[in-house]
Write a protein that holds these residues in place. Structure first.
Motif, PDB file in Angstrom:
ATOM      1  N   LEU A   1       0.635  -0.018  -4.676  1.00 29.01           N
ATOM      2  CA  LEU A   1      -0.640   0.679  -4.840  1.00 29.01           C
ATOM      3  C   LEU A   1      -0.413   2.171  -4.687  1.00 29.01           C
ATOM      4  CD1 LEU A   1      -2.809  -1.661  -2.628  1.00 29.01           C
ATOM      5  CD2 LEU A   1      -2.761  -1.587  -5.115  1.00 29.01           C
ATOM      6  N   ARG A   2      -1.153   2.933  -5.435  1.00 26.61           N
ATOM      7  CA  ARG A   2      -1.197   4.380  -5.244  1.00 26.61           C
ATOM      8  C   ARG A   2      -2.050   4.647  -4.019  1.00 26.61           C
ATOM      9  NH1 ARG A   2      -1.678   5.138 -10.649  1.00 26.61           N
ATOM     10  NH2 ARG A   2      -3.784   4.295 -10.539  1.00 26.61           N
ATOM     11  N   GLY A   3      -1.856   5.773  -3.357  1.00 26.44           N
ATOM     12  CA  GLY A   3      -2.849   6.050  -2.310  1.00 26.44           C
ATOM     13  C   GLY A   3      -2.318   6.929  -1.222  1.00 26.44           C
TER      14      GLY A   3
ATOM     15  N   GLN B   1      -2.197   1.901   5.795  1.00 27.07           N
ATOM     16  CA  GLN B   1      -3.045   1.106   4.917  1.00 27.07           C
ATOM     17  C   GLN B   1      -2.690  -0.380   4.960  1.00 27.07           C
ATOM     18  OE1 GLN B   1      -2.394   3.312   1.352  1.00 27.07           O
ATOM     19  NE2 GLN B   1      -3.943   4.839   1.834  1.00 27.07           N
TER      20      GLN B   1
ATOM     21  N   GLU C   1     -10.033   3.373  -4.143  1.00 22.93           N
ATOM     22  CA  GLU C   1      -8.907   3.741  -5.002  1.00 22.93           C
ATOM     23  C   GLU C   1      -8.160   2.537  -5.550  1.00 22.93           C
ATOM     24  OE1 GLU C   1      -7.660   8.074  -3.146  1.00 22.93           O
ATOM     25  OE2 GLU C   1      -6.392   6.327  -2.817  1.00 22.93           O
ATOM     26  N   ILE C   2      -8.082   1.451  -4.744  1.00 19.10           N
ATOM     27  CA  ILE C   2      -7.259   0.343  -5.225  1.00 19.10           C
ATOM     28  C   ILE C   2      -8.004  -0.519  -6.226  1.00 19.10           C
ATOM     29  CG2 ILE C   2      -5.860   0.288  -3.141  1.00 19.10           C
ATOM     30  CD1 ILE C   2      -7.243  -2.308  -2.404  1.00 19.10           C
TER      31      ILE C   2
ATOM     32  N   HIS D   1       4.014   3.148  -9.490  1.00 22.43           N
ATOM     33  CA  HIS D   1       2.863   2.319  -9.158  1.00 22.43           C
ATOM     34  C   HIS D   1       2.934   1.064  -9.996  1.00 22.43           C
ATOM     35  CE1 HIS D   1       1.829   5.722  -6.983  1.00 22.43           C
ATOM     36  NE2 HIS D   1       1.608   6.474  -8.046  1.00 22.43           N
ATOM     37  N   GLY D   2       2.317   0.013  -9.505  1.00 22.84           N
ATOM     38  CA  GLY D   2       2.324  -1.248 -10.238  1.00 22.84           C
ATOM     39  C   GLY D   2       3.468  -2.115  -9.766  1.00 22.84           C
TER      40      GLY D   2
ATOM     41  N   HIS E   1      -9.665   4.406   0.441  1.00 23.93           N
ATOM     42  CA  HIS E   1      -8.566   3.524   0.049  1.00 23.93           C
ATOM     43  C   HIS E   1      -9.080   2.342  -0.767  1.00 23.93           C
ATOM     44  CE1 HIS E   1      -4.903   1.156   0.270  1.00 23.93           C
ATOM     45  NE2 HIS E   1      -5.595   0.153   0.755  1.00 23.93           N
TER      46      HIS E   1
ATOM     47  N   GLN F   1      -6.992   0.082  -9.715  1.00 23.84           N
ATOM     48  CA  GLN F   1      -5.563  -0.193  -9.905  1.00 23.84           C
ATOM     49  C   GLN F   1      -5.305  -1.677 -10.071  1.00 23.84           C
ATOM     50  OE1 GLN F   1      -2.820   1.749  -7.117  1.00 23.84           O
ATOM     51  NE2 GLN F   1      -4.538   2.954  -6.415  1.00 23.84           N
TER      52      GLN F   1
ATOM     53  N   ARG G   1       9.600   2.808  -3.296  1.00 21.01           N
ATOM     54  CA  ARG G   1       8.571   3.103  -4.296  1.00 21.01           C
ATOM     55  C   ARG G   1       9.249   3.478  -5.597  1.00 21.01           C
ATOM     56  NH1 ARG G   1       3.996   2.735  -2.677  1.00 21.01           N
ATOM     57  NH2 ARG G   1       3.160   3.420  -4.654  1.00 21.01           N
TER      58      ARG G   1
ATOM     59  N   PRO H   1       0.829  -1.202   0.000  1.00 20.79           N
ATOM     60  CA  PRO H   1       0.000   0.000   0.000  1.00 20.79           C
ATOM     61  C   PRO H   1       0.863   1.252   0.000  1.00 20.79           C
ATOM     62  CG  PRO H   1      -0.639  -1.492   1.769  1.00 20.79           C
ATOM     63  CD  PRO H   1       0.666  -1.971   1.232  1.00 20.79           C
ATOM     64  N   GLY H   2       0.231   2.377  -0.338  1.00 18.30           N
ATOM     65  CA  GLY H   2       0.961   3.634  -0.462  1.00 18.30           C
ATOM     66  C   GLY H   2       1.453   4.195   0.848  1.00 18.30           C
TER      67      GLY H   2
END
Lengths: 452, 452
Positions: free
Chosen positions: A450-452, A415, B295-296, B437-438, B292, B299, B434, A410-411
Motif C-alpha cells: 500500500l502507498r501511504g 499502519q 488512501e487505501i 506499490h501493488g 490512511h 488502491q 518496497r 502498509p507503507g
C-alpha cells in the motif's frame, strides 16, 4: 593476529614500565623515609585470626587467583614467530619473572607503608598515591593500570569465540558459532559473549568482587583438568624423564584441585554455587545440542530416498479470501497460474455481506470453487484450520493443500496496527502446526504493497 | 445488559443502604455525644486562607468532581424498560437526591466530629470508625465502599469499547475495535483499555490522587462540549420553551467551562498538562488513521481494473539452496511442480564445498538451472537480494520472480537457536522490501518438520 599483538604490546609495556619505576621509587622512598604507620583498627580483626590450615589454603588460593593470566601465553603459542615453542617458553619465563617482581614489590611496599584499600580506592591506587602523591606519575601509573585491564578484558573476546567455534564444529554448540563474519572473526561468538557479559554486569551491579568467586571456581577447574590431562599425556607418551614430568604436573593437579575445593567451599554462598549449578547445566546443554544434530542428520539425508525422485504432483491450492479487492484478486490469479485445482475459502462473519461478496467473486474469478464457512463466533483461524484438515482428508492424496495468502503491506510501520494481522497469524499457525515429520503445508505469501 | 444491571444493583443497594444507616446512626450519636474536637494544627493552614474568587472556583470544581458519575445514567438510557426516557429520568432524580443526601450527610458528620483523613486512612473510613468503632458495621460499610468502587471502575470497561467501536466504524480508530469477540463484547477495546489502565497504574505508582487532575480535565471538557452541543441543538430544533432550555444548558456550559479552566490552571503542573498534550495528539492520531483508510480504499478497489482481468503468466521461480538434503529437494520439486522456469541459487561461502554440491545437485535435480554466486564476505542476504533484482531486470517481464524457500522447523522451540534463521531473514527482507506499490515479490515457504 600479529597486528593485534603489536597494538596490545603498547599498554603491556607501559604497565610493566610504570610499575617497575614505581617500585624502584618506592624502595628509595622506603629507605629514606622509613616505614609508615598502619591503621591498626583496620586490620585488627584479621591479625587476631589464628593460622589454621584453612587460612593457609585460603591465602594460597587468593594468591593463585592473583597470578592467573600467565596461562594465556599457552593459548597463543600459534602467534609467535617460529620456532613457536621456544619463543613462547622464553616469553612465559620473562612474564612469570616480571609478574613475580611486580607482585612481591607491590605487596612489600604496601606492607612497609601500611597502605590499605578503601571503599573508593584500590590498594594499588593508594600505594601509588603514597609514593608519588597526586602528581603526574600517579596518573601515568593509574592510566596504565586501566589500559592493562582493558587488554585483560579483551582476552576473553579473543579466546571465547575461538573455543566455542571449535566446540560448535564438533556439534556440541549451535553451529552459527562456526561462521566467520566479514571481519574474519567468529562474530556470533563475540555477540554471545557480549550478551553474557552484559547480563553479568547487570545482575551483579558491576561489582567485580562479587564476580571473583564465579571466576575462581571456573579457572581452577580448568587448571585441574589441564594438569590432570598432562599427567595422562605423559603416562601415554612415556618420553625421556616422563616420571619426573608426570610428578610435576601431578603436583600441579593436586595443588589446583585443593585450591578448587577450598575456593568452592569458602566462597560457596558468595556465588561459587552459581558456577557449580551452571557447569552441569552447560554440559547438559552441549549434550542436547549434539543429540539434536545427530538426530536430524538421517532425517535430512538423501540416502535411502528413491532415485530418481518421483515427480511431485501439481498442487491443490486453497486461497482464504475476506473480500474482493486488488490484493485478493492477485492471490487468486497467482493460485490459478500455478494450479488448475484452486479453492477459495470465505469465512462468513456477517451473513448480510455474503451475497454481495459472492456476486463480486463470481464476476472476477467465476470459474474456481468457492467454499463459504459460517463462523457464528467470529473466529477466523479455527474454522480455516479445520477446513484445511477436512479438505486434505477428503481428497486423500496424502499431500496437504498449498495455502495462498493475500497480505497487505502498509507503507509505514504504525499502519500495521490498523489492519488485522490475520495473514500473519494464519502463517504462524500453519507453518508451525506439526502434521507429521517431513514436509509440512506449503504457504505462499502474496504481498500487496500500500502507498501511504 | 439487563443481567449485568441486576448483578450491579447488589453493590449499589448495599452501598446506599449502608451509608444511609451510618448517617442516621451518626446523627443520633451527634445528638447524644455532642461535637468532636478538631485537630487544629491539621487544618490551620487552610483555615487562615482568605476567601478569594479563585478559592471559591477551586472549591466548586472539587465539588463538581465529587458528583461526576450521575451522567452515566444518560449513557445507559437504552437499557431501561420502556418508556425508557421517563424511567431514566426518574432514576436520575432519585440518584441525584440520594447522592446529595449521602454527600451532605457525610460532610456534615465529618465536620461535626472533627474527622480528618490520614495517610493510611480515607476520610470515609475515619468517619465510619468514629461512628461505629471497629465493629461489624464498620466492615460492612467499608466492604460496600470497596464494592461500589469496583462497579465504578467497571463503567469505563462498559463505555470505552462501545465508544471506540463507534469511532472505529467511522474510520478514525483501528478497525479491529469494531470486531465483536465470541462473548459479544468489543474485546479489542477492552484489551486496549486494560493496557492503558495498567500503564497509568504503573506510571503513577497506583496513587489515585495523582490521577485526579488527568480525570478532571477530561471530564469537564466532555461536559462543556456536551452542554454546548445541547445549546446548539435547542437553537436548531426550536421546540416549545427552547429559549429557557438553551439558557439552562448555556449556564451549564459556562459553569463547566469555568471549572475546566480552573482545574486546568490550578492543576496544570500536577498532571493536567499531560491531558492537554495528549488530547491534541489523540485527535491527530484519529486524523492520520482516517487518512490512511481513505488512501487505501482506491488502491484496493477493483473499479478501474480491466475486465475481464488478464490471466497471470506462469511464474519464474528462484530457489535458494544451501546444500542438497530432503528439505531443499522438496522445495526444488515443489518449484518444478508449479513452473517450468526454475532457477536454483547457491551462495558460495566456502569454495571447497562447491564441487561436491554441484555433483549432488546435478544428480538429484539435473535439468534445472543452477547459479553459483561467490560471497567472499560470507553474507547470504545481500548477494541473494542483489541477484533477484538483476535477474528480474534481465528477464524484463515486469513480473518479479517467485521465491521458494526451503525451511526447517525443529521439533521444539529451543532448537531454533541451533539453526541459522536465514529463511526467516530472507522472508522478512523480501516481503517488506518496497519494490513499488501493488504486488510485491511472492514468497513460498516450504517447511520441513524435524523430529526431536
Amino acid at each position: 593476529m600479529r597486528e593485534a599483538g603489536t597494538l596490545i604490546s603498547i599498554p603491556v609495556y607501559s604497565f610493566v614500565g610504570a610499575y617497575l619505576v614505581m617500585i624502584v621509587v618506592g624502595i628509595i622512598k622506603a629507605i629514606v623515609d622509613g616505614p609508615g604507620s598502619v591503621d591498626e583498627a583496620n586490620i585488627a580483626s584479621h591479625a587476631t585470626e589464628s593460622i589454621t590450615l584453612f587460612l593457609v589454603l585460603h591465602t594460597f588460593s587468593s594468591g593463585c587467583t592473583a597470578l592467573t593470566g600467565v596461562e594465556a601465553i599457552s593459548n597463543g603459542v600459534g602467534i609467535f614467530k617460529p620456532p613457536e615453542t621456544r619463543h613462547a617458553r622464553q616469553v612465559m619465563v620473562v612474564m612469570a619473572a616480571v609478574m613475580g617482581l611486580l607482585l612481591f614489590g607491590t605487596i612489600a611496599l604496601t606492607q612497609f607503608f601500611g597502605v590499605t584499600a578503601h571503599e573508593n580506592e584500590t590498594i594499588l591506587s593508594a600505594l601509588t598515591r603514597e609514593i608519588f602523591g597526586r602528581t603526574f606519575p600517579y596518573y601515568v601509573v593509574s592510566l596504565s593500570t586501566l589500559a592493562i585491564l582493558v587488554v585483560a578484558a579483551n582476552t576473553s573476546f579473543v579466546g571465547f569465540p575461538g573455543v566455542s567455534s571449535l566446540i560448535a564444529q564438533d556439534g556440541y554448540m549451535p553451529r552459527q558459532l562456526t561462521s566467520l563474519g566479514d571481519r574474519l572473526v567468529f562474530s556470533n561468538g563475540i555477540f554471545s559473549l557480549t550478551a553474557c557479559v552484559a547480563a553479568l554486569i547487570i545482575i551483579f551491579g558491576g561489582d567485580s568482587h562479587a564476580l571473583i568467586p564465579l571466576f575462581a571456581v571456573g579457572v581452577f577447574l580448568a587448571f585441574t583438568l589441564s594438569q590432570t590431562g598432562m599427567v595422562v599425556h605423559w603416562m601415554r607418551v612415556r618420553g625421556p624423564h616422563w616420571h619426573l614430568k608426570a610428578v610435576i604436573n601431578g603436583l600441579g593437579a593436586v595443588t589446583t584441585a585443593v585450591t578448587l575445593v577450598v575456593v568452592a567451599a569458602s566462597k560457596f554462598l558468595d556465588g561459587a554455587w552459581i558456577i557449580m549449578v551452571l557447569i552441569p547445566m552447560v554440559v547438559y546443554f552441549f549434550h542436547k545440542v549434539h543429540e539434536h544434530y545427530q538426530e536430524i542428520r538421517p532425517q535430512l539425508s538423501l540416502e535411502g530416498m528413491p532415485y530418481p525422485p518421483a515427480p511431485v504432483l501439481p498442487p491443490r491450492v486453497v486461497v482464504p479470501v475476506s473480500g474482493m479487492h486488488r490484493g485478493t484478486l492477485r492471490a487468486i490469479q497467482f493460485a490459478q497460474s500455478i494450479s488448475s485445482d484452486v479453492t477459495a475459502v470465505y469465512i462468513e462473519l456477517d451473513e448480510t455481506r455474503t451475497e454481495k461478496f459472492k456476486a463480486d467473486f463470481e464476476k472476477w474469478s467465476g470459474h474456481i470453487n468457492l467454499v463459504v464457512i459460517p463462523s457464528p463466533y467470529r473466529s477466523i483461524l479455527g474454522p480455516l484450520l479445520h477446513f484445511l484438515e477436512a479438505f486434505d482428508r477428503e481428497q486423500g492424496d496424502r499431500q496437504p493443500a498449498v495455502l495462498v495468502l493475500p497480505e497487505f503491506i502498509p507503507g509505514s510501520w504504525w499502519q500495521h496496527l490498523l489492519h488485522n494481522q490475520t495473514a500473519w497469524l494464519i502463517k504462524l499457525a500453519v507453518i508451525y502446526q506439526r502434521r507429521r515429520h517431513g514436509g509440512g503445508r506449503i504457504v505462499v505469501d502474496v504481498p500487496f504493497h500500500l502507498r501511504g
